[in-house]
Write an enzyme that holds these catalytic residues in place. Structure first.
Site, PDB file in Angstrom:
ATOM      1  N   ASP A 138       0.838  -1.192   0.000  1.00 44.19           N
ATOM      2  CA  ASP A 138       0.000   0.000   0.000  1.00 44.19           C
ATOM      3  C   ASP A 138       0.880   1.251   0.000  1.00 44.19           C
ATOM      4  OD1 ASP A 138      -2.317   1.463  -0.048  1.00 44.19           O
ATOM      5  OD2 ASP A 138      -2.667   1.342   2.113  1.00 44.19           O
ATOM      6  N   TYR A 140       1.297   5.629  -0.554  1.00 46.17           N
ATOM      7  CA  TYR A 140       0.865   6.805   0.228  1.00 46.17           C
ATOM      8  C   TYR A 140       1.052   8.000  -0.698  1.00 46.17           C
ATOM      9  CZ  TYR A 140       0.737   9.282   4.822  1.00 46.17           C
ATOM     10  OH  TYR A 140       0.406  10.043   5.929  1.00 46.17           O
ATOM     11  N   HIS A 145      -3.302  13.996   1.160  1.00 40.52           N
ATOM     12  CA  HIS A 145      -3.583  13.094   2.283  1.00 40.52           C
ATOM     13  C   HIS A 145      -2.396  13.077   3.258  1.00 40.52           C
ATOM     14  CE1 HIS A 145      -4.933   9.588   4.531  1.00 40.52           C
ATOM     15  NE2 HIS A 145      -3.809   8.973   4.246  1.00 40.52           N
ATOM     16  N   ARG A 154       1.375  15.257  13.621  1.00 43.59           N
ATOM     17  CA  ARG A 154       2.620  15.998  13.880  1.00 43.59           C
ATOM     18  C   ARG A 154       2.430  17.430  13.395  1.00 43.59           C
ATOM     19  NH1 ARG A 154       3.944  11.452  11.143  1.00 43.59           N
ATOM     20  NH2 ARG A 154       4.017  12.713   9.257  1.00 43.59           N
ATOM     21  N   GLU A 210     -10.500   3.998   3.936  1.00 41.07           N
ATOM     22  CA  GLU A 210      -9.600   4.784   3.084  1.00 41.07           C
ATOM     23  C   GLU A 210      -9.960   4.494   1.635  1.00 41.07           C
ATOM     24  OE1 GLU A 210      -5.483   4.100   4.228  1.00 41.07           O
ATOM     25  OE2 GLU A 210      -5.630   5.662   5.761  1.00 41.07           O
ATOM     26  N   GLU A 212      -9.112   4.204  -1.990  1.00 42.75           N
ATOM     27  CA  GLU A 212      -7.861   4.008  -2.720  1.00 42.75           C
ATOM     28  C   GLU A 212      -8.138   3.343  -4.070  1.00 42.75           C
ATOM     29  OE1 GLU A 212      -4.547   2.487  -0.625  1.00 42.75           O
ATOM     30  OE2 GLU A 212      -5.240   3.241   1.345  1.00 42.75           O
ATOM     31  N   ASP A 244      -9.060   0.501   2.273  1.00 37.14           N
ATOM     32  CA  ASP A 244      -8.043   0.092   3.258  1.00 37.14           C
ATOM     33  C   ASP A 244      -8.555   0.484   4.643  1.00 37.14           C
ATOM     34  OD1 ASP A 244      -5.684  -0.569   4.563  1.00 37.14           O
ATOM     35  OD2 ASP A 244      -4.716   1.338   4.084  1.00 37.14           O
ATOM     36  N   ARG A 248      -7.854   3.925  13.633  1.00 38.26           N
ATOM     37  CA  ARG A 248      -6.956   5.061  13.870  1.00 38.26           C
ATOM     38  C   ARG A 248      -6.338   5.061  15.259  1.00 38.26           C
ATOM     39  NH1 ARG A 248      -5.805   5.952   8.799  1.00 38.26           N
ATOM     40  NH2 ARG A 248      -7.588   6.679   7.573  1.00 38.26           N
ATOM     41  N   GLN A 251      -3.627   2.572  15.211  1.00 37.61           N
ATOM     42  CA  GLN A 251      -2.573   3.083  14.318  1.00 37.61           C
ATOM     43  C   GLN A 251      -1.694   4.125  15.029  1.00 37.61           C
ATOM     44  OE1 GLN A 251      -4.146   4.741  10.677  1.00 37.61           O
ATOM     45  NE2 GLN A 251      -2.134   5.255   9.863  1.00 37.61           N
ATOM     46  N   TYR A 255       2.236   2.973  15.083  1.00 37.14           N
ATOM     47  CA  TYR A 255       2.833   3.212  13.764  1.00 37.14           C
ATOM     48  C   TYR A 255       4.295   3.638  13.780  1.00 37.14           C
ATOM     49  CZ  TYR A 255       2.907   8.371  13.469  1.00 37.14           C
ATOM     50  OH  TYR A 255       3.193   9.697  13.621  1.00 37.14           O
ATOM     51  N   LYS A 264      -4.304  -1.995  10.218  1.00 36.63           N
ATOM     52  CA  LYS A 264      -4.717  -2.113   8.820  1.00 36.63           C
ATOM     53  C   LYS A 264      -4.983  -3.553   8.390  1.00 36.63           C
ATOM     54  CE  LYS A 264      -3.376   2.231   7.516  1.00 36.63           C
ATOM     55  NZ  LYS A 264      -4.161   3.157   6.707  1.00 36.63           N
ATOM     56  N   THR A 371      -4.603   6.591   0.232  1.00 41.79           N
ATOM     57  CA  THR A 371      -5.839   7.372   0.258  1.00 41.79           C
ATOM     58  C   THR A 371      -5.789   8.501  -0.768  1.00 41.79           C
ATOM     59  OG1 THR A 371      -5.978   6.908   2.599  1.00 41.79           O
ATOM     60  CG2 THR A 371      -7.376   8.678   1.779  1.00 41.79           C
ATOM     61  N   GLU A 385      -9.376  12.598   7.988  1.00 43.72           N
ATOM     62  CA  GLU A 385      -9.207  13.932   7.401  1.00 43.72           C
ATOM     63  C   GLU A 385     -10.539  14.680   7.363  1.00 43.72           C
ATOM     64  OE1 GLU A 385      -7.008  14.294   3.491  1.00 43.72           O
ATOM     65  OE2 GLU A 385      -6.907  12.151   3.865  1.00 43.72           O
TER      66      GLU A 385
HETATM   67 CA    CA Z   1      -3.880   3.146   3.016  1.00 41.89          CA
END
Ligand code: CA
Length: 435
Positions: A138, A140, A145, A154, A210, A212, A244, A248, A251, A255, A264, A371, A385
């Site tokens: 997968d 990104y 996104h 962050r 997500e 995709e 996907d 959250r 994650q 992550y 995931k 995404t 988002e």
């Molecule tokens: Ca994804």
């Protein structure tokens, strides 16, 4: 070689399968996507089919009727297989003649006496995964996104310094990829509330989708033999929609430093029909134009053909229904729309980067885009988002609100291509309901 439009894309073509000629049909004769199905009313091995309107052309039945006799032996063998891997392995030299042959068989004016026996109504079939997926990666590839999500996790440092150089990806789980319509069980896992010192193991409270685009690998490459960017299109078989599913809360806790894992791997949903690169030829467009201040991709990710035609003008939508909405016969709520043209990396760049260290890809391997979010409001491809990590919930027509998904919610992904002078084609739907 980039596929170019040919006689199979002629907008004047129509099919003797009437439902294929309806305005806004996803599967007109100009599309001809491949899938794998089983009839509901009999026990039979899975078989390869082609979507035409609301019907499936059963290729094994076509073979038995002698309708594929003019095709090469390997193509005929691939048509009677129980997954698309063999057809994918044969590459463009096989899929292109097959497409032309199918276009002839299905077009208005063709003798329907024999071939009509090979039609199966889609409503009487179960659509399965199109291929045996050996590996799933997968990416990104939407900078919008990546930036939006980066801001949430962050705020001071949303986009990491490698993003504009490296098509970022993680290795996903192939075993939990499921076909559209498979119920999605909310995962449990380890996560830590912001106000607590230690994590707990409990059900995810932040289940998300997500939006995709998935790409099936056609011809593979040998271990140690990278695929050059100007050869990459030859190894792309076709596209589907991918959800996907993402937890959250799990994650956020797991992550760093190695990327997503159990947040995931509990489920990934695919739409059943694979729209081939041949079918997409009229909808190719320039790759995303990077802002002038951004670095150019490194030379191994640069080719003029990719710059000019590496993009795909594919519109993507997310719709949602809740249990209450269905009880009140409320139609699905349209919650976002985005375009695949705005992806920072093209499919060819993703594939080339994937093999650039010598990693081998095999026919039927799947990679997904990440995404697909855009820069406009309403183009966020996930709830994280869309609701700003749950702080701006979506209001449903029933008066309910959603920060993240709740039991009974069904997520529906759709995708379609439109271009002046050509017939619209669709990717169909990718559905999943949370249990
Ligand atoms: Ca994804």
């Amino acid at each position: 070689m980039m596929c170019t439009p040919d006689a199979t894309h002629d907008p004047n073509l129509s099919s003797w399968v009437e439902s294929a000629n309806e305005v806004d049909a996803d599967f007109p004769i100009q599309n001809l996507p491949f899938g794998v199905f089983q009839r509901l009313d009999r026990a039979e091995t899975p078989r390869v089919g082609v979507a035409i309107g609301n019907q499936i052309l059963d290729l094994a039945a076509c073979h038995a009727l002698g309708l594929l006799d003019t095709l090469s032996e390997p193509v005929q063998a691939a048509c009677v297989a129980s997954a698309l891997n063999d057809l994918m392995a044969l590459g463009r030299a096989a899929s292109l003649p097959l497409r032309h042959h199918l276009s002839q068989l299905l077009r208005m004016g063709h003798d329907t006496v024999a071939i009509s026996q090979a039609l199966v109504p889609m409503s009487q079939a179960q659509l399965l995964l199109p291929a045996q997926i050996g590996d799933y990666t997968d990416f990104y590839a939407s900078i919008f996104h990546a930036t939006n999500v980066g801001k949430l996790f962050r705020p001071d440092n949303p986009l990491l310094p490698n993003y504009k150089y490296v098509p970022i990806a993680y290795h996903g789980r192939a075993s939990s990829i499921v076909p559209s319509g498979t119920p999605i069980q909310r995962p449990s896992g380890q996560w830590k509330r912001p106000d607590e010192a230690v994590p707990t193991f409990t059900r995810s409270q932040s289940l998300d989708y997500e939006l995709e685009v998935g790409c099936f690998v056609g011809r593979g490459n040998e271990l140690g033999q990278p695929i050059a960017i100007d050869q990459a299109e030859d190894h792309l078989f076709g596209l589907c929609l991918v959800n996907d599913w993402s937890a959250r809360d799990l994650q956020a806790w797991e992550y760093q430093p190695l990327g997503p894992f159990l947040a995931k791997s509990f489920a990934t949903t695919l739409s059943p029909w694979v729209v081939t690169m041949e079918a997409l030829a009229p909808f190719r467009c320039p790759a995303f134009t990077r802002p002038a201040a951004d670095p150019s991709p490194l030379p191994y990710l640069t080719a003029l053909s990719n710059q000019e035609y590496g993009g795909i003008a594919l519109t993507l939508e997310v719709l949602l229904t809740s249990t209450q909405m269905r009880q009140q016969n409320s139609p699905p709520l349209h919650i976002s729309q985005s375009t695949f043209q705005q992806m920072y990396w093209t499919l060819a760049q993703m594939l080339t980067h994937h093999t650039s260290n010598g990693c081998n890809l095999r026919p039927g391997d799947l990679f997904a885009s990440g995404t697909v979010s855009g820069m406009e409001p309403g183009s966020a491809g996930c709830l994280l988002e869309r609701t700003q990590r749950g702080t701006q919930p979506i209001l449903l027509p029933t008066g309910e609100s959603r920060s993240f998904l709740e039991a009974g919610d069904e997520v529906i992904l759709r995708g379609y291509c439109e271009q002046e002078g050509y017939t619209r084609i669709g990717l169909g739907e990718c559905r999943g309901q949370v249990t």
